[in-house]
Design a protein around this motif. Structure first.
Motif, short mmCIF file in Angstrom:
data_model
loop_
_atom_site.label_atom_id
_atom_site.label_comp_id
_atom_site.label_asym_id
_atom_site.label_seq_id
_atom_site.Cartn_x
_atom_site.Cartn_y
_atom_site.Cartn_z
N VAL A 95 -20.61 -10.31 14.96
CA VAL A 95 -20.67 -11.61 15.17
C VAL A 95 -20.68 -12.24 16.70
N LEU A 126 -12.19 -14.33 10.83
CA LEU A 126 -13.25 -13.90 9.70
C LEU A 126 -12.62 -13.37 8.68
N ALA A 170 -16.27 -17.86 8.09
CA ALA A 170 -16.00 -17.72 9.61
C ALA A 170 -15.71 -19.00 10.18
N MET A 210 -24.32 -14.02 13.08
CA MET A 210 -23.81 -12.98 12.26
C MET A 210 -24.90 -12.09 11.71
#
Length: 478
Positions: free
Chosen positions: A81, A179, A195, A228
């Motif tokens: 991420v 997350l 997220a 991501m």
């Protein structure tokens, strides 16, 4: 795959997605005419602004973004991420005094530019890499802090003599990336990925008075978005999911952001969660010569208008911001062939204008869903009009051929009609012409029977228009 190989692969995928993400990051950063004095540049940072919690409680802006999407990771998959945002960096202008000190001034005029106070945007990144299995349960939380900074940059005149300085100040910013993942019931191993990005700054408005937005911005995360990527596996499209996943997709909560598939078309291992709604696999037009920070505008017009600014206006734009200066230089140096490319490209016509092998039969045209024979000449070619004759063209509705002179019963569709058309529900009408629009749609021009103004409408060509599925042929059709 080794950690190093995975990192290199992820970086390559992120690099492609950042081309689009940068358009999101800097959308509206500095608007034409690229001068700080322009009214449209006095209210900035419209998208993805995460404000301090204490200030956000009293305004319509938010201190968090919440993204949810579905993914199908393979065993042992890793999620990478990258949080990206701009940090407002406040710049003041100072003139040097004879004694060597400095005075803050509203502007500093040089031969090639006019320096003025301005809030610059400094790009920040927060990277998180975690095994998908780590995200199950409580998940992973990564806090981050960017300390306050102050930097000076000397300003020199054309002869190299110091005439002032720029002072840039950044306030402390803190936040967190959270997350987590939860496995869904079903025949496939599908996880709901959550997220959350939060502004956790402790800054509060000055005691005794309410702070305005300008005071809160240096403590905010601006143009916030996420990239991501899965090392193995894929994400599901939020707009075009498989049938079995539509119910789960519908329950995903996305607040102040929207995730789409990104990167190369045909791949689904990368997601861009953006504060601007995009389609899957968004891409920068290949004709685009560079960033103009006005994505909703026509680049050809922007380039021409920018090149037409006066020398004084260009001096102020160059002194407003380095990115604004780059736009001015781009417009001034753009070759004619590049400007010509900006005149436009209608990509939806590629199927129509493709060679016969790709676009279907090249001779005799092809019938549409209503049985109308269409020529293969593109609509924008004047020769295309030869293939249409509103007075003689016909359409097939409920197995019957309709054309000028036919009688129909009006059944306005609720999805694409206005309130006035609804009053014509069940009225009989006469077809005056069969028309085609540039998108390939078919329309029936009609006059309502019993309308005392029908003759006038016919003379002036002012008809009512309905689509074939909004009419029913009458038995006494002419």
């Amino acid at each position: 795959m080794t950690v190093t190989a995975f990192a290199a692969q992820t970086e390559a995928r992120f690099a492609l997605a950042r081309q689009v993400a940068d358009a999101v990051l800097f959308e509206g950063y500095v608007l034409y005419p690229y001068r700080a004095s322009a009214a449209k540049n006095r209210l900035r940072w419209q998208f993805g602004v995460l404000v301090p919690p204490e200030w956000g409680a009293d305004c319509e802006e938010h201190d968090f973004q919440h993204t949810e999407c579905l993914m199908e990771p393979k065993t042992g998959a890793t999620l990478s991420v990258e949080l990206r945002f701009l940090r407002a960096r406040r710049r003041t202008v100072q003139r040097i005094r004879p004694d060597g000190g400095f005075d803050t001034v509203p502007e500093l005029r040089l031969d090639d530019r006019v320096l003025v106070p301005w809030d610059e945007g400094a790009e920040e990144r927060v990277e998180v890499v975690a095994a998908v299995d780590e995200l199950l349960g409580d998940g992973v939380t990564v806090p981050f802090t960017r300390p306050a900074l102050e930097e000076d940059e000397p300003v020199l005149d054309a002869a190299g003599r110091p005439v002032g300085r720029l002072v840039r100040r950044c306030e402390e910013i803190s936040g967190a990336v959270r997350l987590s993942a939860r496995e869904l019931d079903g025949p496939y191993r599908t996880l709901r990925l959550t997220a959350v990005v939060e502004n956790t700054s402790t800054w509060t408005p000055p005691q005794g008075r309410s702070a305005d937005r300008d005071a809160a911005l240096p403590h905010s995360l601006v143009a916030t978005h996420l990239l991501m990527a899965l090392s193995a596996g894929s994400f599901l499209s939020m707009t075009d999911p498989p049938e079995w996943a539509k119910g789960a997709i519908a329950t995903c909560r996305n607040l102040h952001t929207w995730p789409v598939l990104a990167g190369e078309p045909g791949r689904a291992d990368l997601v861009l969660s953006s504060p601007i709604i995009l389609e899957d696999h968004p891409a920068i037009a290949p004709e685009s010569p560079g960033a103009l920070y006005d994505a909703t505008e026509i680049e050809e017009i922007l380039a021409l208008r920018t090149a037409a600014l006066t020398d004084e206006e260009k001096r102020e734009a160059r002194g407003t911001d380095e990115r604004a200066a780059a736009v001015i230089d781009l417009a001034d140096s753009m070759p004619a062939e590049v400007l010509e490319r900006l005149h436009g490209a209608v990509r939806s016509l590629r199927e129509v204008t493709a060679p016969p092998s790709a676009a279907g039969p090249a001779a005799g045209g092809f019938p549409d869903e209503y049985g109308v024979q269409r020529p293969d000449t593109p609509w924008w070619d004047p020769a295309s009009e030869v293939g249409f004759d509103p007075q003689h063209d016909r359409v097939v509705v409920d197995g019957r051929s309709l054309g000028a002179g036919s009688r129909v019963l009006l059944r306005p569709g609720l999805r694409r009609t206005d309130a006035q058309d609804l009053f014509l529900q069940g009225r009989s009408a006469k077809v005056e012409a069969v028309l085609h629009d540039v998108d390939g749609g078919v329309h029936l021009a009609v006059t309502v029977e019993g309308d005392p103004g029908a003759d006038i409408r016919r003379e002036q060509g002012r008809f009512l228009y309905f689509q074939p599925d909004e009419v029913t042929p009458l038995e006494d059709d002419a």
